[in-house]
Every structure is written in C-alpha cells, then in structure tokens.
Write a protein that holds these residues in place. Structure first.
Motif, PDB file in Angstrom:
ATOM      1  N   ARG A  23       0.836  -1.199   0.000  1.00 55.69           N
ATOM      2  CA  ARG A  23       0.000   0.000   0.000  1.00 55.69           C
ATOM      3  C   ARG A  23       0.873   1.251   0.000  1.00 55.69           C
ATOM      4  NH1 ARG A  23      -4.698   0.626   4.421  1.00 55.69           N
ATOM      5  NH2 ARG A  23      -5.518  -1.111   3.194  1.00 55.69           N
ATOM      6  N   GLU A  27       0.818   4.127  -2.938  1.00 52.03           N
ATOM      7  CA  GLU A  27       0.348   5.475  -2.614  1.00 52.03           C
ATOM      8  C   GLU A  27       1.400   6.551  -2.850  1.00 52.03           C
ATOM      9  OE1 GLU A  27      -0.781   4.912   1.414  1.00 52.03           O
ATOM     10  OE2 GLU A  27      -2.819   4.276   0.922  1.00 52.03           O
ATOM     11  N   ALA A 164      -0.012   8.750   4.982  1.00 46.20           N
ATOM     12  CA  ALA A 164      -1.162   8.077   4.398  1.00 46.20           C
ATOM     13  C   ALA A 164      -2.247   7.926   5.450  1.00 46.20           C
ATOM     14  CB  ALA A 164      -0.744   6.711   3.842  1.00 46.20           C
TER      15      ALA A 164
END
Length: 378
Positions: A23, A27, A164
């Motif tokens: 992830r 991102e 994030a």
C-alpha cells in the motif's frame, strides 16, 4: 528458492504484508500530491530568496533521508555543493544520534532536515546550531513532532510530512516506500523556488501521475509476465544483484534499490555507476559468483546442499543527454561471463518522471521479494 506462484496470489501477498509495504508503494503518487500541497501551505511558493545558497547541507536518519540526500545531490549538485551530514552515536536510536555542522557553515548556506520520525533530539540541537550561525533551516517532519516544534517559528521553516490515512504512527511511515516522496517532494518545491533545479508545480503533478501509472503496472493483481516489478523480483531470487546505473537519475535510484533490498528483503546487493562499474566488478564476475562458475553436476544430491548466490546484473538506465552509453559494453562483459542481465529503462518524459518510474519499479520489486521471503518463513 522463490515460489513464483506466490507472486501471482494477491491474497497470499496481502497476508504476508503485515507492514503495509504494498500500500505504501502504491500510494507514492498520492504522497507527492499531498506533500506538494503541504509545501504550498507552509509558504514555500511565497518565499523571496535573495540568491542561491552557497551550499546545501542535508541531515536526517534512515534509508528515506539518505535517499533524499542522494537525489538532491544528483539533481542540484551542479548548481551548488550538496553535503550530507552523517550521524554519529552509539546506537541507531533517535536519542543517541548526533549531527555536527561543518565549521564553515554560515548565513549563505541552507540546511535541509528530512525525517520520518521527528523525535531526534540531535536534529533539534543541529537546528539550534544553524540558527546561531544564521544558516536557514527547512525541515520536513511529522506534524506536532518535537523537531517540528523546535524548528518552527524563528528557527526556520517546517513542512508537515505527508502521511497516508492508514498510518497511525511515525514507525509505519518510516517503513513505507512512500516515505521517500513524502520527504523529497517539499524539498523539490523549495529548491525550485531558490533556483537550484527546475521542479514547478506542473512537473510535480507529472511525477505523481507517472507514479500512479507505474503502480498500476506493478500492482499485486497484475500477473508476473506483465508486471515489471514482479518479473524483476523473480529474476533476482537466489541471486546477488549487481546494480549498474547510467544517467543522473539512475545513480541514486540504483543506490536506493540496493539499500531497500537490504532493509526490506534482507538481501545483499552492490550498486555502481557505468562505466566505472565494469572494471570494479569485472573480477567479481570472473570469480565464484559468476553464473558460469562451477557448472553443476546434474546427478549430484541437492537435498542437503545450501543454495549458492550467483551474480545477476541489473542495468538501470536514464537516457544519457549526450547520447553516449556504456550499455553495450556492460552487456558484453556480463554475457562473456554467462551472467544474466535484467534491464529497466523509463518511458519518455522529464528527468523527474524518469527517476520516479525507476524508483517505483525497484521499490515494488524489493517489496515483492520481502513478502515472498516472509511468507516462506511463516
């Protein structure tokens, strides 16, 4: 041996990804957009510099900060000297690290402090030293961290690090491949403003778009034969990567790849720039690590035999501006020693976009190697 079927099992990769590395890699584009927004809100666009700084000093801990310093040196080093201040201390803990300014530091220099932690007392002391000497300080650090409070106001300018939504502490941020862009993007905006490199808002938007497109190509749902990062990870399994780079942007990308392979995947790698890589690694290719060394006996018992690493060249290239290239000589040297080659070359685009693509593919490859290794151990 790497079980390549794991690379094409998104569910297995998700179970192995306890640190959220996939992830974080995916991102990176979003990090660039958020970091650019934070830089604008911090007032970088409104700065009115009186001239270029004499020298850039970069201080920060960890692989992400090291990568930022390397990238800044590659991109801005032709306009001003870039010096990374290496920490000293008895342990790699935030409270044990110390940084020291060079004796010549003065008001004509610029100190950059990128950190995904922000709790390092040594960086706050460094900022205070710089302030006493009249040296401008710009820090990129987690919001409301001790360093942000120490630098903010009269001591310098602070840009909050872009995190994030799923990250709840700085430890996760530091482990994420996206941390590099969260720290690097505000400094790109700053160095554009002071005239040391060309990185306007439009260029940063293109970098974010390139990172998004690369993440789509390298994502866990894309099968290995159509996924450059999974392909590279499969090729590097049970090998010693010799990362040869060509081009201004490829050099720091290659050094970062070697660093994240060690830190995330626990794998050794050597990085060197062409053409110097050829004589420095030639003897290594001719030795026991060469793929053609000690040809295996098909009939021998392999049950108790330990896997031997063999060299594999990874050629990272950013298109040379002058058209000259050592790539043919590199291929000839590797193949003359029966050493396989993996090659990565970015699509057409600006310098920052090319760097972004190389960093993204190699970050994903390191993550896939880390996840397959952790899955095998679980």
């Amino acid at each position: 041996m790497l079980d390549e079927s794991l690379l094409d099992d998104p569910d297995a990769l998700a179970r192995a990804d306890r640190r959220g590395l996939l992830r974080g890699a995916a991102e990176a584009g979003a990090r660039v957009r958020t970091a650019a927004l934070h830089a604008a809100e911090a007032g970088i666009a409104e700065l009115r510099p009186e001239g270029r700084p004499r020298a850039l000093l970069v201080a920060g801990p960890g692989t992400a900060a090291t990568g930022v310093a390397d990238l800044v040196g590659a991109l801005a080093g032709t306009s001003a000297p870039v010096i990374r201040l290496h920490p000293t201390g008895v342990a790699p803990a935030a409270g044990a690290l110390r940084w020291v300014l060079p004796g010549w530091t003065s008001s004509v220099d610029l100190l950059l402090i990128p950190t995904a932690d922000g709790t390092e007392p040594g960086l706050a002391v460094l900022a205070e030293q710089a302030y006493r000497r009249g040296c401008t300080v710009v820090a990129v650090a987690p919001q409301r961290s001790p360093l942000s409070e120490a630098v903010g106001g009269r001591h310098g300018l602070v840009v909050p690090m872009a995190t994030a939504p799923h990250e709840y502490d700085e430890t996760q941020a530091a482990a994420s491949p996206g941390a590099l862009w969260a720290l690097f993007t505000p400094l790109l905006a700053l160095l554009d403003r002071v005239g040391l490199l060309d990185a306007p808002h439009d260029a940063l938007a293109k970098v974010a778009d390139r990172l998004d497109r690369t993440a789509e190509k390298c994502g866990p749902a894309i099968v290995t034969y159509d996924n450059p990062a999974k392909t590279l990870a499969a090729e590097l399994a049970d090998s010693l990567p010799l990362i040869w780079t060509e081009g201004v942007g490829a050099a720091p990308a290659g050094r970062r790849f070697a660093a994240v392979l060690a830190e995330l995947a626990g794998r050794p790698a050597l990085a060197a720039q062409l053409p110097e890589a050829l004589p420095s690694h030639a003897v290594l290719l001719a030795g026991d690590l060469a793929a053609g060394a000690n040809p295996e006996d098909f009939f021998r018992d392999r049950v108790e035999e330990q896997q031997v690493l063999r060299a594999r060249v990874v050629l990272l290239r950013d298109r040379p501006a002058d058209g000259l290239t050592a790539a043919p000589a590199a291929r000839e040297l590797a193949l003359s020693h029966d050493t396989p080659i993996s090659e990565l070359e970015p699509e057409e685009g600006g310098e920052l976009e090319s760097i972004a693509e190389l960093l993204a593919v190699t970050d994903f490859a390191a993550v896939y190697l880390a996840l397959t290794d952790s899955y095998d151990r679980s």
